[in-house]
Design a protein around this motif. Structure first.
Motif, PDB file in Angstrom:
ATOM      1  N   TRP A 191       0.828  -1.202   0.000  1.00 24.97           N
ATOM      2  CA  TRP A 191       0.000   0.000   0.000  1.00 24.97           C
ATOM      3  C   TRP A 191       0.865   1.256   0.000  1.00 24.97           C
ATOM      4  O   TRP A 191       0.594   2.221  -0.732  1.00 24.97           O
ATOM      5  CB  TRP A 191      -0.915  -0.020   1.223  1.00 24.97           C
ATOM      6  CG  TRP A 191      -1.657   1.258   1.450  1.00 24.97           C
ATOM      7  CD1 TRP A 191      -2.809   1.667   0.846  1.00 24.97           C
ATOM      8  CD2 TRP A 191      -1.286   2.317   2.351  1.00 24.97           C
ATOM      9  NE1 TRP A 191      -3.184   2.902   1.318  1.00 24.97           N
ATOM     10  CE2 TRP A 191      -2.268   3.330   2.238  1.00 24.97           C
ATOM     11  CE3 TRP A 191      -0.225   2.483   3.251  1.00 24.97           C
ATOM     12  CZ2 TRP A 191      -2.205   4.489   2.992  1.00 24.97           C
ATOM     13  CZ3 TRP A 191      -0.168   3.650   3.992  1.00 24.97           C
ATOM     14  CH2 TRP A 191      -1.152   4.640   3.852  1.00 24.97           C
ATOM     15  N   THR A 194       2.375   1.850  -3.453  1.00 28.02           N
ATOM     16  CA  THR A 194       1.371   2.384  -4.378  1.00 28.02           C
ATOM     17  C   THR A 194       1.119   3.866  -4.141  1.00 28.02           C
ATOM     18  O   THR A 194       0.923   4.636  -5.094  1.00 28.02           O
ATOM     19  CB  THR A 194       0.047   1.604  -4.232  1.00 28.02           C
ATOM     20  OG1 THR A 194       0.279   0.229  -4.534  1.00 28.02           O
ATOM     21  CG2 THR A 194      -1.031   2.161  -5.153  1.00 28.02           C
ATOM     22  N   ASN A 195       1.133   4.269  -2.879  1.00 29.01           N
ATOM     23  CA  ASN A 195       0.819   5.659  -2.536  1.00 29.01           C
ATOM     24  C   ASN A 195       2.063   6.535  -2.342  1.00 29.01           C
ATOM     25  O   ASN A 195       1.944   7.664  -1.856  1.00 29.01           O
ATOM     26  CB  ASN A 195      -0.042   5.692  -1.270  1.00 29.01           C
ATOM     27  CG  ASN A 195      -1.443   5.193  -1.503  1.00 29.01           C
ATOM     28  OD1 ASN A 195      -2.322   5.944  -1.909  1.00 29.01           O
ATOM     29  ND2 ASN A 195      -1.669   3.900  -1.263  1.00 29.01           N
ATOM     30  N   LYS A 196       3.243   5.986  -2.690  1.00 29.37           N
ATOM     31  CA  LYS A 196       4.505   6.741  -2.620  1.00 29.37           C
ATOM     32  C   LYS A 196       4.753   7.282  -1.208  1.00 29.37           C
ATOM     33  O   LYS A 196       5.097   8.464  -1.011  1.00 29.37           O
ATOM     34  CB  LYS A 196       4.506   7.879  -3.641  1.00 29.37           C
ATOM     35  CG  LYS A 196       4.400   7.411  -5.085  1.00 29.37           C
ATOM     36  CD  LYS A 196       4.402   8.590  -6.059  1.00 29.37           C
ATOM     37  CE  LYS A 196       4.464   8.129  -7.502  1.00 29.37           C
ATOM     38  NZ  LYS A 196       3.352   7.238  -7.879  1.00 29.37           N
ATOM     39  N   LEU A 197       4.607   6.412  -0.219  1.00 27.15           N
ATOM     40  CA  LEU A 197       4.758   6.817   1.181  1.00 27.15           C
ATOM     41  C   LEU A 197       5.921   6.125   1.891  1.00 27.15           C
ATOM     42  O   LEU A 197       6.054   6.235   3.105  1.00 27.15           O
ATOM     43  CB  LEU A 197       3.458   6.534   1.950  1.00 27.15           C
ATOM     44  CG  LEU A 197       2.231   7.330   1.512  1.00 27.15           C
ATOM     45  CD1 LEU A 197       0.987   6.839   2.244  1.00 27.15           C
ATOM     46  CD2 LEU A 197       2.444   8.820   1.758  1.00 27.15           C
ATOM     47  N   VAL A 226       1.216  11.856   6.743  1.00 29.94           N
ATOM     48  CA  VAL A 226       0.789  12.413   5.457  1.00 29.94           C
ATOM     49  C   VAL A 226       0.391  13.868   5.632  1.00 29.94           C
ATOM     50  O   VAL A 226       0.216  14.361   6.747  1.00 29.94           O
ATOM     51  CB  VAL A 226      -0.410  11.624   4.865  1.00 29.94           C
ATOM     52  CG1 VAL A 226      -0.026  10.186   4.573  1.00 29.94           C
ATOM     53  CG2 VAL A 226      -1.621  11.680   5.803  1.00 29.94           C
ATOM     54  N   PHE A 230      -4.162  14.818   2.228  1.00 31.76           N
ATOM     55  CA  PHE A 230      -3.960  13.509   1.601  1.00 31.76           C
ATOM     56  C   PHE A 230      -5.301  12.778   1.478  1.00 31.76           C
ATOM     57  O   PHE A 230      -6.111  12.792   2.410  1.00 31.76           O
ATOM     58  CB  PHE A 230      -2.988  12.676   2.437  1.00 31.76           C
ATOM     59  CG  PHE A 230      -2.740  11.285   1.916  1.00 31.76           C
ATOM     60  CD1 PHE A 230      -1.812  11.057   0.919  1.00 31.76           C
ATOM     61  CD2 PHE A 230      -3.443  10.196   2.437  1.00 31.76           C
ATOM     62  CE1 PHE A 230      -1.572   9.775   0.441  1.00 31.76           C
ATOM     63  CE2 PHE A 230      -3.210   8.919   1.967  1.00 31.76           C
ATOM     64  CZ  PHE A 230      -2.275   8.701   0.964  1.00 31.76           C
ATOM     65  N   ALA A 232      -7.015   9.330   1.377  1.00 30.40           N
ATOM     66  CA  ALA A 232      -6.758   7.930   1.689  1.00 30.40           C
ATOM     67  C   ALA A 232      -7.468   7.024   0.691  1.00 30.40           C
ATOM     68  O   ALA A 232      -8.602   7.292   0.280  1.00 30.40           O
ATOM     69  CB  ALA A 232      -7.226   7.604   3.105  1.00 30.40           C
ATOM     70  N   SER A 233      -6.797   5.941   0.300  1.00 24.30           N
ATOM     71  CA  SER A 233      -7.383   4.987  -0.638  1.00 24.30           C
ATOM     72  C   SER A 233      -6.815   3.609  -0.348  1.00 24.30           C
ATOM     73  O   SER A 233      -5.955   3.447   0.514  1.00 24.30           O
ATOM     74  CB  SER A 233      -7.056   5.398  -2.090  1.00 24.30           C
ATOM     75  OG  SER A 233      -5.653   5.398  -2.306  1.00 24.30           O
ATOM     76  N   GLY A 234      -7.291   2.627  -1.078  1.00 24.82           N
ATOM     77  CA  GLY A 234      -6.766   1.278  -0.902  1.00 24.82           C
ATOM     78  C   GLY A 234      -7.073   0.669   0.445  1.00 24.82           C
ATOM     79  O   GLY A 234      -6.279  -0.110   0.979  1.00 24.82           O
TER      80      GLY A 234
END
Length: 310
Positions: A191, A194-197, A226, A230, A232-234
């Motif tokens: 995750w 995917t979210n570049k975190l 974040v 931001f 939130a997804s996924g």
């Protein structure tokens, strides 16, 4: 068929209710108030809560109140049973004792004595202290040194004032320990990619004490820091970790040892500190430069507990 977005919205609202409950255990928590927090109708909320949580709202409130009290009884030995009862929303020591006995099979006083005996029996200060390291010097702090009769070594704990921080998180429900490590690897990591975190500071929030709460009911959030805007997804959700004063203990070791460090902070340092816990969550903080050895499983973090004057 329930859409993923609809289910995510339900889950987000329930998380909001659970967080509100933990932050207001010392207050009357009626059905109307909690339905308002969830943005569900009062008429349907009780049934929705029971279906989602697997226990009625009343049972959940009683369980959380006595479980939080059980943790505080061990960490705050100078607080009276009455004060502990009031701090988690009971109107009298008698009502609190009845509920506590129903949950744990003994009185609050007996529980506290058992925890103190167990703490003395399990004390191994040389081992615990050897797994602690100084936190990064970039955090300005007040150092607090403390010694108990059972500890030959001094544990250095820092008191720091943290700012509120916005996090996106994925929730794990179930046993702690190895399942949490797998959750970070198999769920959080993809995750975060995917979210570049991956380059963001991380937080691990343990909402329950696994020595008190049943393993299948323990909640843990794997979080990334974040920006406030931001999205939130996924399957992730957003929350704010409150600011304020925290006691911080730097940890370096493996997953099997981090529990010892938590116990040393909560059961050894806190009772002698002149401080007590409040309703903010405890968490582990992983700075962006925190080391992690994939070969040995050793990692670095800061164990943070919220404190206020006793």
């Amino acid at each position: 068929m329930v859409s993923p977005n609809s289910r995510s919205e339900y889950e987000s609202r329930m998380h909001r209710v659970l967080a509100y409950i933990d932050q207001h255990l010392d207050q009357a928590l009626d059905l109307y108030t909690l339905a308002e927090v969830a943005h569900f109708s009062q008429f349907h909320f009780h049934r929705l809560f029971s279906a989602w949580m697997g226990e009625t709202l009343g049972d959940y409130l009683r369980r959380r109140r006595v479980e939080v009290a059980a943790m505080r009884l061990a960490a705050q030995p100078r607080s009276t049973v009455l004060n502990m009862a009031l701090s988690v929303g009971f109107g009298s020591a008698e009502a609190f004792t009845r509920a506590f006995r129903n949950r744990f099979g003994c009185s609050p006083t007996t529980w506290r004595m058992q925890q103190a005996t167990q703490r003395r029996a399990n004390s191994n200060p040389g081992q615990v202290n050897s797994k602690m390291s100084q936190a990064p010097a970039t955090l300005s702090a007040e150092h607090v040194a403390f010694r108990t009769p059972n500890m030959e070594a001094i544990m250095n704990v820092k008191l720091i004032d943290r700012q509120p921080v916005t996090v996106a998180y994925l929730r794990h429900l179930g046993p702690y320990g190895e399942p949490i490590s797998l959750f970070w690897q198999n769920t959080y990591y993809p995750w975060a990619v995917t979210n570049k975190l991956l380059e963001r500071a991380r937080y691990g929030i343990s909402h329950d004490d696994p020595s008190i709460t049943a393993a299948e009911q323990c909640r843990y959030d794997a979080c990334a820091e974040v920006a406030p805007d931001f999205v939130a997804s996924g399957g992730a959700f957003k929350a704010t970790i409150p600011g304020g004063r925290y006691a911080v203990l730097a940890f370096k070791g493996g997953g099997e040892q981090v529990g010892e460090a938590w116990a040393a902070l909560l059961r050894d340092w806190l009772p002698a500190s002149g401080l007590q816990l409040d309703a903010r969550p405890c968490f582990e903080y992983y700075p962006t430069d925190a080391a992690c050895d994939p070969q040995t499983g050793a990692f670095e973090c800061e164990i943070c507990i919220p404190v206020v004057p006793l």
